[in-house]
Design an enzyme around this catalytic site. Structure first.
Site, mmCIF file in Angstrom:
data_model
loop_
_atom_site.group_PDB
_atom_site.id
_atom_site.type_symbol
_atom_site.label_atom_id
_atom_site.label_comp_id
_atom_site.label_asym_id
_atom_site.label_seq_id
_atom_site.Cartn_x
_atom_site.Cartn_y
_atom_site.Cartn_z
ATOM 1 N N ARG A 1 -2.786 -2.375 -3.354
ATOM 2 C CA ARG A 1 -4.015 -1.265 -3.034
ATOM 3 C C ARG A 1 -3.849 -0.219 -4.094
ATOM 4 O O ARG A 1 -2.914 0.613 -4.077
ATOM 5 C CB ARG A 1 -4.000 -0.799 -1.634
ATOM 6 C CG ARG A 1 -5.024 0.280 -1.359
ATOM 7 C CD ARG A 1 -5.022 0.735 -0.336
ATOM 8 N NE ARG A 1 -6.105 1.750 0.090
ATOM 9 C CZ ARG A 1 -5.875 3.024 0.577
ATOM 10 N NH1 ARG A 1 -4.801 3.410 0.849
ATOM 11 N NH2 ARG A 1 -7.232 3.589 0.645
ATOM 12 N N GLU B 1 -8.108 -4.651 5.585
ATOM 13 C CA GLU B 1 -7.945 -4.507 4.068
ATOM 14 C C GLU B 1 -6.670 -5.231 3.517
ATOM 15 O O GLU B 1 -7.058 -5.790 2.514
ATOM 16 C CB GLU B 1 -7.718 -2.994 3.951
ATOM 17 C CG GLU B 1 -8.990 -2.175 4.293
ATOM 18 C CD GLU B 1 -8.819 -0.825 4.540
ATOM 19 O OE1 GLU B 1 -9.275 -0.006 3.511
ATOM 20 O OE2 GLU B 1 -8.336 -0.427 5.658
ATOM 21 N N HIS C 1 -12.965 3.287 0.471
ATOM 22 C CA HIS C 1 -13.181 2.366 1.528
ATOM 23 C C HIS C 1 -13.587 1.020 1.167
ATOM 24 O O HIS C 1 -14.074 0.242 2.030
ATOM 25 C CB HIS C 1 -13.612 3.063 2.771
ATOM 26 C CG HIS C 1 -13.347 3.947 3.543
ATOM 27 N ND1 HIS C 1 -13.765 5.076 4.108
ATOM 28 C CD2 HIS C 1 -11.706 4.394 3.694
ATOM 29 C CE1 HIS C 1 -12.948 5.957 4.795
ATOM 30 N NE2 HIS C 1 -11.784 5.459 4.448
ATOM 31 N N ARG D 1 -11.641 16.820 7.352
ATOM 32 C CA ARG D 1 -12.536 16.866 6.334
ATOM 33 C C ARG D 1 -13.992 17.111 6.770
ATOM 34 O O ARG D 1 -14.580 16.783 7.491
ATOM 35 C CB ARG D 1 -12.658 15.658 5.311
ATOM 36 C CG ARG D 1 -11.366 15.345 4.629
ATOM 37 C CD ARG D 1 -11.299 14.186 3.719
ATOM 38 N NE ARG D 1 -10.407 13.080 4.283
ATOM 39 C CZ ARG D 1 -10.390 12.084 4.101
ATOM 40 N NH1 ARG D 1 -11.313 11.267 3.184
ATOM 41 N NH2 ARG D 1 -9.426 11.231 4.460
ATOM 42 N N ASN E 1 0.828 -1.146 -0.001
ATOM 43 C CA ASN E 1 -0.036 -0.007 -0.109
ATOM 44 C C ASN E 1 0.930 1.161 -0.100
ATOM 45 O O ASN E 1 1.382 1.604 1.065
ATOM 46 C CB ASN E 1 -0.831 -0.099 1.171
ATOM 47 C CG ASN E 1 -1.966 1.062 1.253
ATOM 48 O OD1 ASN E 1 -1.837 2.318 0.449
ATOM 49 N ND2 ASN E 1 -2.807 1.202 2.318
#
Ligand code: AMP
Length: 399
Positions: free
Chosen positions: A91, A384, A180, A241, A7
């Protein structure tokens, strides 16, 4: 078969070596500050002491070279030679509309990932660098791309088209993509497994709550709606955010503050969310502590965060007519009983009834609802890397 999961971020590289036979992690690590002074690797082989390697790493290729030599190191490595790596799973953040599933990486796939750079200018370029570095260092090992957006490609048009002139979708590919995806897919499947039910028969709402947060409606194993959109800025209130706001606020603050587009973009992505509201921290642990100590703005930030999650859960319950399971994951979802309680206590009207004793769990799989026939509320730590390893194994085996 051992699968190496990679990743890559712009200056970081996370990796895990997973034995697909029993899904155990043989080694894992994090490279930080690639291309910046002070680059280093934190390498952990299961059952051995952590090693920290501090060396100049000017690019991802050099970082990967050092990662591979750590993995096969006689003293602190996990395997004897590179021949023991059967496949590599990468990823990749954005697969656009091209990829609804993971794929074996070939030249055509590389071109398509490059074509998505304009949709994810911060994320796809480092992902590509990671793939290229692996190709150079392990030319004969099959590689698979696992996309964050792929799981959401089943979202129907009425949920992914924005109410803008339709030509922007056609010309610029502006639509909801969602992110996600690997996490939402993994935890929804785990939830079905824990319940001992076929995922095809379940309506699940998955809440991935962390620094970045999103909620997904998973109907019969397929994502039918998700809160993140064209970019990961839409939807929930996050660490820094904003999530959903009235778009008219943007030109308004640009004018009032006399700032340009880059600055307003920076405010929405890095200075808003619970950090912006509280004025103190983007970290939920900090905020919980400060709120408990009596800080009103920290409490307000957490309340606003919970209320936005509640709104999405209720909206998705309405879209699917009912929910069988509500799943919490991500750093906050897995660990914060306070946030889970703040969300669930306002959803009793949907038969979401939490057991406060069971909710005291942290970071492990658990059912936390009262056993009275309502919605099953669950904590499922995301994984993940394991999901990427599983998808990589299945494609590498079927080549
Ligand atoms: P993630 O982005 O998924 O790694 O999640 C990071 C967030 O999880 C940070 O804001 C952490 O403060 C938060 N977090 C981790 N552990 C806890 C905890 N025990 N209670 C509350 N928040 C936590």
């Amino acid at each position: 078969m051992n699968i190496l999961v990679i990743n890559c971020g712009s200056s970081s590289l996370k990796y895990q070596l997973i034995d697909a036979k029993d899904e155990s992690v043989l080694a894992k690590g994090l490279v930080e500050r690639i291309g910046i002074e002070g680059s280093r690797i934190k390498h952990d082989t299961t059952g051995k002491e952590r090693v920290i390697i501090e060396e100049v790493m000017n690019d991802h290729k050099r970082a990967l070279e050092l990662v591979l030599s750590s993995i096969i190191n006689e003293e602190y490595g996990a395997i004897k030679s590179m021949d023991e790596i059967g496949a590599v799973g990468h990823r990749v953040v954005h697969g656009g509309e091209k990829f609804s599933e993971s794929v074996i990486i070939d030249e055509e796939v590389m071109n398509a990932i490059e074509d998505c750079i304009e949709l994810a200018p911060l994320h796809n370029p480092p992902n590509i660098m990671g793939i290229q570095a692996c190709k150079e260092l392990m030319p004969n090992i099959p590689m698979v791309a696992v996309f964050d957006t792929a799981f959401h490609q089943t979202i129907p048009k009425e949920n992914y088209i924005y109410p803008l002139p339709y030509e922007y979708y056609e010309k610029y590919r502006i639509r909801r993509y969602g992110f996600h995806g690997t996490s939402h897919k993994y935890v929804s499947q785990r939830a079905a497994d824990i319940l001992g039910k076929d995922i095809k028969d379940l309506n699940i709402v998955t809440c991935h709550l962390g620094n970045g947060s999103s909620v997904t409606a998973v109907q019969g194993g397929k994502s039918i709606d998700t809160s993140m959109g064209f970019t990961p800025l839409e939807g929930l209130v996050m660490g820094t955010r904003s999530g959903d706001i009235d778009p008219a606020i943007i030109p308004f603050i640009m004018e009032k503050e006399n700032i340009d587009f880059d600055e307003v973009n920076d405010i929405l992505n890095k200075k808003s969310g619970v950090l912006g509201i509280s004025g103190i921290s983007s970290d939920f642990r900090d905020l919980e502590d400060i709120a408990i100590a009596g800080n009103e703005r920290a409490k307000l930030a957490l309340d606003i965060f919970c209320h936005r999650v509640i709104k999405y859960i209720a909206a998705y319950a309405a879209q699917m007519c009912s929910i069988d399971a509500l799943v919490f994951t991500g750093g906050v979802g897995e660990n914060s009983d306070i946030i889970r309680e703040g969300i669930c206590e306002n959803l009793v009207c949907l038969n979401i009834i939490m057991d406060h004793e069971l909710n005291k769990v942290r970071g492990k799989e658990a059912i936390i609802s009262k056993n009275i026939g309502g919605v099953t509320i669950m904590v499922v730590p995301t994984n993940e890397e394991l999901m990427i390893a599983k998808e990589t194994l299945s494609l590498a085996n079927n080549r």
